[in-house]
Design a protein around this motif. Structure first.
Motif, short mmCIF file in Angstrom:
data_model
loop_
_atom_site.label_atom_id
_atom_site.label_comp_id
_atom_site.label_asym_id
_atom_site.label_seq_id
_atom_site.Cartn_x
_atom_site.Cartn_y
_atom_site.Cartn_z
N ASN A 85 16.67 -8.32 7.43
CA ASN A 85 16.80 -7.44 6.27
C ASN A 85 15.51 -7.52 5.45
OD1 ASN A 85 19.34 -6.48 6.87
ND2 ASN A 85 20.42 -7.91 5.54
N ASN A 87 12.42 -5.55 3.01
CA ASN A 87 11.92 -4.48 2.17
C ASN A 87 10.41 -4.37 2.35
OD1 ASN A 87 14.37 -3.67 0.87
ND2 ASN A 87 14.31 -5.60 -0.26
N ASP A 89 7.65 -4.97 1.13
CA ASP A 89 6.92 -5.74 0.13
C ASP A 89 6.62 -7.11 0.73
OD1 ASP A 89 7.11 -7.94 -2.15
OD2 ASP A 89 6.42 -6.08 -3.09
N ALA A 92 8.44 -10.10 -0.83
CA ALA A 92 9.87 -10.10 -0.53
C ALA A 92 10.12 -10.51 0.92
CB ALA A 92 10.45 -8.71 -0.80
N THR A 96 12.46 -13.81 2.05
CA THR A 96 13.67 -13.76 2.87
C THR A 96 13.50 -14.47 4.21
OG1 THR A 96 13.01 -11.56 3.69
CG2 THR A 96 14.54 -11.64 1.83
N ASN A 128 6.07 2.16 4.26
CA ASN A 128 7.17 2.11 3.29
C ASN A 128 8.54 2.18 3.99
OD1 ASN A 128 8.01 1.82 0.62
ND2 ASN A 128 8.26 4.03 0.32
N SER A 130 12.09 0.41 5.13
CA SER A 130 13.08 -0.63 4.86
C SER A 130 13.84 -0.93 6.15
CB SER A 130 14.07 -0.18 3.78
OG SER A 130 13.40 0.02 2.55
N GLN A 131 14.05 -2.19 6.41
CA GLN A 131 14.75 -2.58 7.64
C GLN A 131 16.05 -3.29 7.28
OE1 GLN A 131 12.65 -4.27 11.24
NE2 GLN A 131 13.75 -6.12 10.60
N GLU A 132 17.14 -2.83 7.88
CA GLU A 132 18.45 -3.43 7.63
C GLU A 132 19.09 -3.80 8.96
OE1 GLU A 132 20.71 -0.59 5.43
OE2 GLU A 132 19.16 -0.30 3.91
#
Length: 208
Positions: A85, A87, A89, A92, A96, A128, A130-132
């Motif tokens: 997960n 973001n 950045d 960040a 994580t 840009n 996001s990975q989930e």
């Protein structure tokens, strides 16, 4: 006279038998009392009182082995969520992934270094993205040590223009640690972790 002596001897025998029975009865009562007392003490030690929203709630502690499968799956799931997960950045991502590395051995660190060196995280940041991740299921073998697992999950890469779904399958083993810590509350360590499958499923354009 002999009859009187006989009566006295008979009475003595009755008193003797009564005294023995009374003594045995007392011993049984005391043993039962000690057993019940120990049972109450054990039950009290298993009871935990939690203060929640101003209310005192009663909970019961359980043996770790009774929930072994649940705890192992949660440990594995938590690791994958921290690792995947992300973001867009750099700070960040480092934060994580660092949490994930507390839950695994050098095999996870090696995978992280490989992704960083290949520019994977830089691509997420520059585009840009996001990975989930959604963990679908975890296959676990509790009949051998260390415990062997296979994790099946779905990755979602969200761009401004599209969303890409990926199939992810990883495997590894888990061993128990002697202590639990704030960074590793379950007290397990993932070992020999590797990715078996990481392929695109479908891409969906945003707004369609």
């Amino acid at each position: 006279m002999f009859k009187q002596l006989k009566n006295i001897d008979s009475a003595f025998q009755h008193i003797k038998k009564f005294s023995i029975a009374f003594l045995i009865g007392n011993v049984l009562v005391v043993c039962f009392g000690i057993y019940k007392f120990c049972e109450v003490i054990y039950r009290e030690r298993q009871t935990i009182h939690i203060l929640y929203n101003g209310k005192v709630l009663e909970a019961f502690a359980s043996d770790k082995k009774s929930n072994l499968g649940v705890e192992l799956r949660d440990h594995i799931k938590t690791f994958h969520q921290y690792f995947f997960n992300l973001n867009p950045d750099d700070k960040a991502i480092r934060a994580t992934v660092t949490k994930a590395l507390y839950l695994a051995d050098q095999s996870a660190k090696k995978e992280y270094d490989n992704l960083r060196e290949s520019g994977y995280y830089n691509n997420l940041i520059s585009a840009n993205i996001s990975q989930e991740i959604e963990v679908d299921s975890i296959k676990l073998d509790l009949n051998q040590l260390p415990y062997v697992f296979t994790c099946y999950a779905t990755q979602k890469l969200v761009r401004s223009s599209s969303t890409v779904m990926r199939k992810l399958v990883t495997q590894g083993t888990v061993r128990e640690l002697k202590e639990q810590t704030d960074n590793n509350p379950h007290g397990f360590l993932i070992q020999r972790w590797e990715t078996l499958v990481n392929t695109d499923i479908a891409a969906k354009a945003e707004g369609r």
